[in-house]
Design a protein around this motif. Structure first.
Motif, PDB file in Angstrom:
ATOM      1  N   LYS A 157      -3.116   6.858   4.393  1.00 31.58           N
ATOM      2  CA  LYS A 157      -3.173   7.826   3.198  1.00 31.58           C
ATOM      3  C   LYS A 157      -4.469   8.668   3.193  1.00 31.58           C
ATOM      4  N   VAL A 158      -4.200   9.913   2.820  1.00 35.90           N
ATOM      5  CA  VAL A 158      -5.196  10.680   2.691  1.00 35.90           C
ATOM      6  C   VAL A 158      -5.237  10.883   0.818  1.00 35.90           C
ATOM      7  N   LYS A 159      -6.777  10.502   0.794  1.00 34.70           N
ATOM      8  CA  LYS A 159      -7.093  10.402  -0.664  1.00 34.70           C
ATOM      9  C   LYS A 159      -8.448  11.078  -0.792  1.00 34.70           C
ATOM     10  N   LYS A 160      -8.912  11.626  -1.946  1.00 32.77           N
ATOM     11  CA  LYS A 160     -10.027  12.194  -2.250  1.00 32.77           C
ATOM     12  C   LYS A 160     -11.106  11.135  -2.505  1.00 32.77           C
ATOM     13  N   PRO A 195     -12.386  11.599  -7.446  1.00 35.25           N
ATOM     14  CA  PRO A 195     -11.389  12.766  -8.041  1.00 35.25           C
ATOM     15  C   PRO A 195     -12.160  14.244  -8.411  1.00 35.25           C
ATOM     16  N   SER A 245       0.601  12.500   0.581  1.00 33.09           N
ATOM     17  CA  SER A 245      -0.707  12.119   1.311  1.00 33.09           C
ATOM     18  C   SER A 245      -0.334  10.878   2.372  1.00 33.09           C
ATOM     19  N   ASN A 246       0.980  10.488   2.426  1.00 30.82           N
ATOM     20  CA  ASN A 246       1.399   9.739   3.287  1.00 30.82           C
ATOM     21  C   ASN A 246       1.292  10.133   4.666  1.00 30.82           C
ATOM     22  N   LEU A 278     -12.497  14.212   1.519  1.00 24.57           N
ATOM     23  CA  LEU A 278     -11.369  13.620   1.690  1.00 24.57           C
ATOM     24  C   LEU A 278     -11.664  12.052   2.353  1.00 24.57           C
ATOM     25  N   SER A 279     -10.822  11.136   2.286  1.00 25.91           N
ATOM     26  CA  SER A 279     -10.952   9.821   3.093  1.00 25.91           C
ATOM     27  C   SER A 279      -9.682   9.414   3.578  1.00 25.91           C
ATOM     28  N   GLN A 301       0.853  -1.123  -0.181  1.00 20.81           N
ATOM     29  CA  GLN A 301      -0.060   0.018  -0.081  1.00 20.81           C
ATOM     30  C   GLN A 301       0.894   1.203  -0.197  1.00 20.81           C
ATOM     31  N   GLU A 306       4.780   9.806  -0.611  1.00 19.07           N
ATOM     32  CA  GLU A 306       3.846  11.078  -0.993  1.00 19.07           C
ATOM     33  C   GLU A 306       3.463  11.650   0.095  1.00 19.07           C
ATOM     34  N   THR A 328      -7.237   6.084   3.671  1.00 19.80           N
ATOM     35  CA  THR A 328      -7.255   4.443   3.411  1.00 19.80           C
ATOM     36  C   THR A 328      -6.021   3.985   3.797  1.00 19.80           C
TER      37      THR A 328
END
Length: 311
Positions: free
Chosen positions: A220-223, A226, A200-201, A231-232, A193, A198, A234
């Motif tokens: 990890k911070v992700k949308k 897109p 986002s980590n 934000l989520s 993973q 990044e 993961t």
């Protein structure tokens, strides 16, 4: 199945992806995919691994699909097949031979497959089929994916976040700590993973008075989408170092402190993939609201090489 001989071939860019989408829906694999989404599934624009894709046709009708991700020198397969149809054993055998050839070309020695189960389930038709094809369980413990809605979580009024901080540990250092502490299942998941550095980590640690790391958390911070700014988080997980005896209260304080960091980032959904080897982490997560079980599964592997015929 028809008496016509099945034809196994690689998926082409000009294939009929509408037919594939219909086949997936008819066989209960995915009711939501459109033709363009199926094309992207076979030919992803961005993907960390080389991908090979195969279909089996009988009289121009698709009867099976298989995707192979080439990870390092081994391969991870995703099958789409009607397990109840015994006639498909020959088809699946043939497709596995294609995948085995791809892996042998890279010097690899095994194929891996992640079989979905009901939570707590030890056997089902898919597992039985894979065992007949020469796969053997590689995981000692079930892996569970669970989700928490941050809208439903609130930090305790007097949450103590002392000694909990964002850390600058490298990905290699986190992987080494997990491995050295005997947490091989999560070390493997983490390495998959978190492949690249990044922004986002996020890595957080809990340290004692001697500044020794007693626990690690990462996500990890992700949308979520897109096209959206929601934000989520993961790939979220916790690791408590076995050489330090933390109390249940300290473990829960660390988890709550990590979730509080997500709340500060306005994260709305949190997804975690856990190994059931660490029941303390799982029960802590459930206690905080990770009770939406998204999936549970086992890893199985099949040895290949010279004389790699399937059975």
């Amino acid at each position: 199945m028809s008496n016509s001989k099945p034809i196994i071939r690689e998926v082409r860019q000009d294939d009929d992806f509408e037919q594939m989408a219909s086949w997936l829906k008819a066989n209960g694999r995915s009711a939501a995919l459109h033709a363009d989404q199926v094309r992207t599934m076979f030919f992803p624009k961005t993907w960390p691994f080389p991908r090979k894709s195969y279909v089996t046709e009988v009289e121009s009708k698709i009867v099976a699909m298989m995707l192979l991700d080439l990870r390092d020198r081994h391969g991870v397969i995703t099958c789409t097949i009607q397990e109840a149809d015994v006639d498909h054993l020959e088809v699946l055998n043939g497709m596995l031979e294609k995948c085995a050839d791809d892996i042998i070309e890279r010097g690899g020695t095994y194929l891996a497959y992640f079989a979905q189960t009901e939570f707590g389930q030890l056997q089902n038709r898919e597992l039985y089929l894979l065992e007949r094809l020469g796969f053997r369980t590689a995981d000692e413990y079930m892996r569970v994916s669970a989700r928490l809605s941050m809208d439903e979580w609130e930090a305790p009024e007097e949450l103590d976040t002392a000694s909990i901080c964002v850390d600058i540990l490298s990905l290699e250092e986190v992987h080494r700590i997990l491995t050295d502490d005997g947490n091989a299942p999560n070390a493997i998941i983490f390495q998959h993973q978190f492949q690249t550095v990044e922004t986002s980590n996020v890595i957080l640690t809990l340290r004692n008075d001697q500044q020794e790391i007693t626990a690690i958390a990462y996500y990890k911070v992700k949308k979520v989408d897109p096209s959206s700014d929601v934000l989520s988080a993961t790939a979220f997980n916790l690791h408590f170092r076995p050489t330090f005896e933390l109390t249940k209260q300290e473990k829960r304080r660390f988890l709550q402190g990590v979730l509080h960091s997500m709340k500060q980032l306005d994260i709305r959904k949190v997804n975690s993939l856990m190994s059931m080897k660490h029941v303390d982490v799982f029960t802590l997560m459930v206690r905080e609201g990770f009770d939406e079980i998204r999936s549970s599964f086992f890893a199985l592997t099949k040895a290949i090489g010279s004389g790699h015929e399937t059975v």
